[in-house]
Design an enzyme around this catalytic site. Sequence first.
Site, short mmCIF file in Angstrom:
data_model
loop_
_atom_site.label_atom_id
_atom_site.label_comp_id
_atom_site.label_asym_id
_atom_site.label_seq_id
_atom_site.Cartn_x
_atom_site.Cartn_y
_atom_site.Cartn_z
N SER A 147 87.72 -68.63 11.41
CA SER A 147 88.84 -68.16 12.23
C SER A 147 90.11 -68.02 11.41
CB SER A 147 89.08 -69.13 13.38
OG SER A 147 90.30 -68.86 14.04
N TYR A 160 90.42 -76.90 17.27
CA TYR A 160 89.53 -75.81 16.84
C TYR A 160 89.76 -75.41 15.39
CZ TYR A 160 87.28 -71.18 16.96
OH TYR A 160 86.49 -70.08 16.70
#
Length: 254
Positions: A147, A160
């Site tokens: 990400s 995350y």
Amino acid sequence: MTKLSGKVALVTGSSRGIGRGIAERLARDGALVAVHYGSNGTAAEETAAAIAEAGGRAFTVGAELGVPGDVDTLMTGLETGLRAHGESTLDILVHNAGLNFMGRPIEVLTPEEFDQMVAVNVKAPFFLTQRLLPRLRDGGRIVNISSVSTRLASDHGIGYPLTKGALDVFSHTLAKHLGPRGITVNSVVVGFTRTDMTAQVLSDPATLERNVSRTALGRIGQVRDVADAVAFLASDDARWITGTKVDVTGGVNL
């Protein structure tokens, strides 16, 4: 003869979204694809059916990740599917499945939520890879979906990005370890991408405009943008690329 003819791929979390796009692209390039899902078996069957309708080959594998016995369950389903297609080994492993509790800053993120994200985003890829290494052919490919939040301060929480950062370290460390076998390991960094899971967030005009303005190429990413990059890394064209992160974000925050 297509680029991945004769290859076998497993894509985790491929019943929908980016994972589905990756599965469909690898199948279009000739691979037999194991379509993994955690809970939505109907969506996985729809993905496999779409692949078949397009002339490809696929089968589904169900296993909820992040729970005790998850790797055992996945391996049992994978082995059954491989046998049904006359296969026993794997060439391409794509770790796409992920869990994100958005909008959970450090002040409110619970230990249970944190542990769940670690279990799905880090522990499952680690131990699934461990189990699959004997079945992964020399010269194979491992692609981890990461990400853009690992290089930007996320607006949506800290847990995350921490797990995706761990996955990036796993990628380049594993790349060195598996180099003698000719197996490449890379991360694909994903930015603002339009999927069914981001549709609600991107339906807000202000959020959409803000994300587009932060992207050098001036638009929101499409699933195929990511799938095409994964297909490249899975192909022989990327044989000399390993241990790196490929930024597939359209230039977010350059």
